[in-house]
Design a protein around this motif. Sequence first.
Motif, mmCIF file in Angstrom:
data_model
loop_
_atom_site.group_PDB
_atom_site.id
_atom_site.type_symbol
_atom_site.label_atom_id
_atom_site.label_comp_id
_atom_site.label_asym_id
_atom_site.label_seq_id
_atom_site.Cartn_x
_atom_site.Cartn_y
_atom_site.Cartn_z
ATOM 1 N N ALA A 1 0.834 -1.207 0.000
ATOM 2 C CA ALA A 1 0.000 0.000 0.000
ATOM 3 C C ALA A 1 0.868 1.258 0.000
ATOM 4 N N ASP A 2 1.957 1.244 0.799
ATOM 5 C CA ASP A 2 2.894 2.381 0.815
ATOM 6 C C ASP A 2 3.487 2.604 -0.573
ATOM 7 N N ASN A 3 4.005 1.526 -1.152
ATOM 8 C CA ASN A 3 4.643 1.620 -2.463
ATOM 9 C C ASN A 3 3.669 2.111 -3.528
ATOM 10 N N SER A 4 2.439 1.625 -3.461
ATOM 11 C CA SER A 4 1.423 2.018 -4.455
ATOM 12 C C SER A 4 1.161 3.515 -4.398
ATOM 13 N N PHE A 5 0.992 4.029 -3.168
ATOM 14 C CA PHE A 5 0.726 5.466 -3.053
ATOM 15 C C PHE A 5 1.940 6.283 -3.473
ATOM 16 N N ASN A 6 3.121 5.905 -2.983
ATOM 17 C CA ASN A 6 4.326 6.681 -3.293
ATOM 18 C C ASN A 6 4.580 6.743 -4.796
ATOM 19 N N THR A 7 4.357 5.614 -5.480
ATOM 20 C CA THR A 7 4.555 5.581 -6.930
ATOM 21 C C THR A 7 3.511 6.431 -7.646
ATOM 22 N N LEU A 8 2.252 6.327 -7.213
ATOM 23 C CA LEU A 8 1.197 7.125 -7.829
ATOM 24 C C LEU A 8 1.439 8.614 -7.608
ATOM 25 N N PHE A 9 1.873 8.981 -6.408
ATOM 26 C CA PHE A 9 2.156 10.387 -6.123
ATOM 27 C C PHE A 9 3.264 10.897 -7.040
ATOM 28 N N LEU A 10 4.328 10.104 -7.193
ATOM 29 C CA LEU A 10 5.428 10.540 -8.062
ATOM 30 C C LEU A 10 4.969 10.615 -9.514
ATOM 31 N N SER A 11 4.124 9.692 -9.951
ATOM 32 C CA SER A 11 3.550 9.772 -11.306
ATOM 33 C C SER A 11 2.798 11.082 -11.490
ATOM 34 N N PHE A 12 1.990 11.442 -10.495
ATOM 35 C CA PHE A 12 1.230 12.697 -10.543
ATOM 36 C C PHE A 12 2.170 13.892 -10.683
ATOM 37 N N VAL A 13 3.248 13.901 -9.906
ATOM 38 C CA VAL A 13 4.211 15.005 -9.984
ATOM 39 C C VAL A 13 4.879 15.032 -11.359
ATOM 40 N N PHE A 14 5.313 13.877 -11.845
ATOM 41 C CA PHE A 14 5.953 13.804 -13.164
ATOM 42 C C PHE A 14 5.017 14.321 -14.257
ATOM 43 N N LEU A 15 3.762 13.890 -14.233
ATOM 44 C CA LEU A 15 2.800 14.323 -15.250
ATOM 45 C C LEU A 15 2.572 15.829 -15.187
ATOM 46 N N THR A 16 2.563 16.366 -13.960
ATOM 47 C CA THR A 16 2.302 17.797 -13.775
ATOM 48 C C THR A 16 3.443 18.657 -14.297
ATOM 49 N N VAL A 17 4.682 18.225 -14.063
ATOM 50 C CA VAL A 17 5.832 19.055 -14.443
ATOM 51 C C VAL A 17 6.336 18.764 -15.853
#
Length: 350
Positions: free
Chosen positions: A22-38
Motif C-alpha cells: 500500500a505504501d509503495n502504491s501510493f508513493n509511486t502514484l504520487f510521483l507519477s502525478f508530480v511527473f505528469l504535472t511538471v
Amino acid sequence: MTNLFTIQRWNNRPALLRFTEADNSFNTLFLSFVFLTVSEKSQKDFGIENSLQWRLSRELPKIVLSDISLQLKERIERFAPDVWNEVRNRALDDLKRLSDEETVKILIPEKIECNSLDRLADLYISYLEAQENGKIYDYTQPLKELKEKIDKMTEELSQDELEKYWHIAQYVWTPLVNLTSMVRWNRTHRNVRTSVSGHSFVVVTIAYLIGKLAKYKPIDEVIIKSILHDLPEAFTGDVITPTKKKVHGLDELVAGVEKEMTTEWINNSEHLSRLKKYIDLAVDPFSDESGRIVRTADYLSALLECAIEINSGNKLEIFRQNFFNFKHLIKENSPIDVSTWIDEIEKIIF
C-alpha cells in the motif's frame, strides 16, 4: 484492499524501513502525478486516471498473489517473457470471483496503455526504497538490477529528462518517507499498523470507485484531491481533529500553517512550480462535490482500519466506537448508497 497493508516489500531482506504494498502504491502514484504535472510534453493521452488504472492493474493482483521478489520475477521473465502476464491475468480472474466483475472492470479496464513516466516513477520509487535500506544492509543486487532497468529508459526519455526526473524523485522522496513512517492511530495499540501513505492509497482507490459509480466528472479532480488530501501531514505531522477543536479557531490556524509549509516545500524546488495550482486542493481537499466523494472515501478507509483491528482480536473499545461513528458519517456524506459495502464488512467482524 486491506491485504496491501500486510504485504511487506523486500521481505527476503533485512530492512531499516519496511514498505508495504500500500505504501509503495501510493508513493509511486504520487510521483507519477508530480511527473505528469511538471512534464513539458503533452500528456493528453496519459492523464492521472490512466496512471491510477495502471497502478491498480499492478497492485490488485497482489491481493491474491502476495509479493513476488524483484529478483525472482526478473529471472522468471528471462526464461519465459510472457509468463508473468498470464499469472497476472489469472489473479485478476480470481479477483472477479472474490469481488465482482463489474467492480474489477471499473478499476482495471481491459486495455491500459502505460506511460513512460509511470514506468519511470515505478522504477525510481523501488530504487529509492532499496537505497534507503541499503544505507545499512546489503541491497547491492536489487540496486544494480533496478539501475539496469532505469538505464534502458533512455529508449523513451532523453538522458537530460532522466536526470531531471531523478532530481524530482529524490526531492519528493523526503515527504513520502515521512508519510510512510507516520503510523495512524498513533497513540493506540494496533495489531495491523497502517501508515498515512498506505491509508492514502486506499482512499484514492475508494474515491475513484465512488466517483465512477456516481458518474462524477471531471474524475481527475477526485483522484488528485485524494492523492493530496494528507500531503500537509508530511510537513506538520498528524494533528487529530479533537485537538483542532479544543480551541475555537485552532483548526483554521493549522490550515494556514499547512498551506504555508506546503507552499515552502514547492517553492524550494526549481522543478515543482507547476504544483502551485494544487496547493488549495491539498489544504482543503473536502470542498465541493468532489471533496464529498474524497471525504466519504477517507471515512471508509478509516472504517476498514477499525474493522481490521476488530477482526484481528484487538479488544480496545476505541475501534468499535469509531467503527459505528464512521458508519454514521459515511451514510451522511456518501453521494451514493454504500450501505451494502458496510453490511458486508459488518458481517465479517460482528
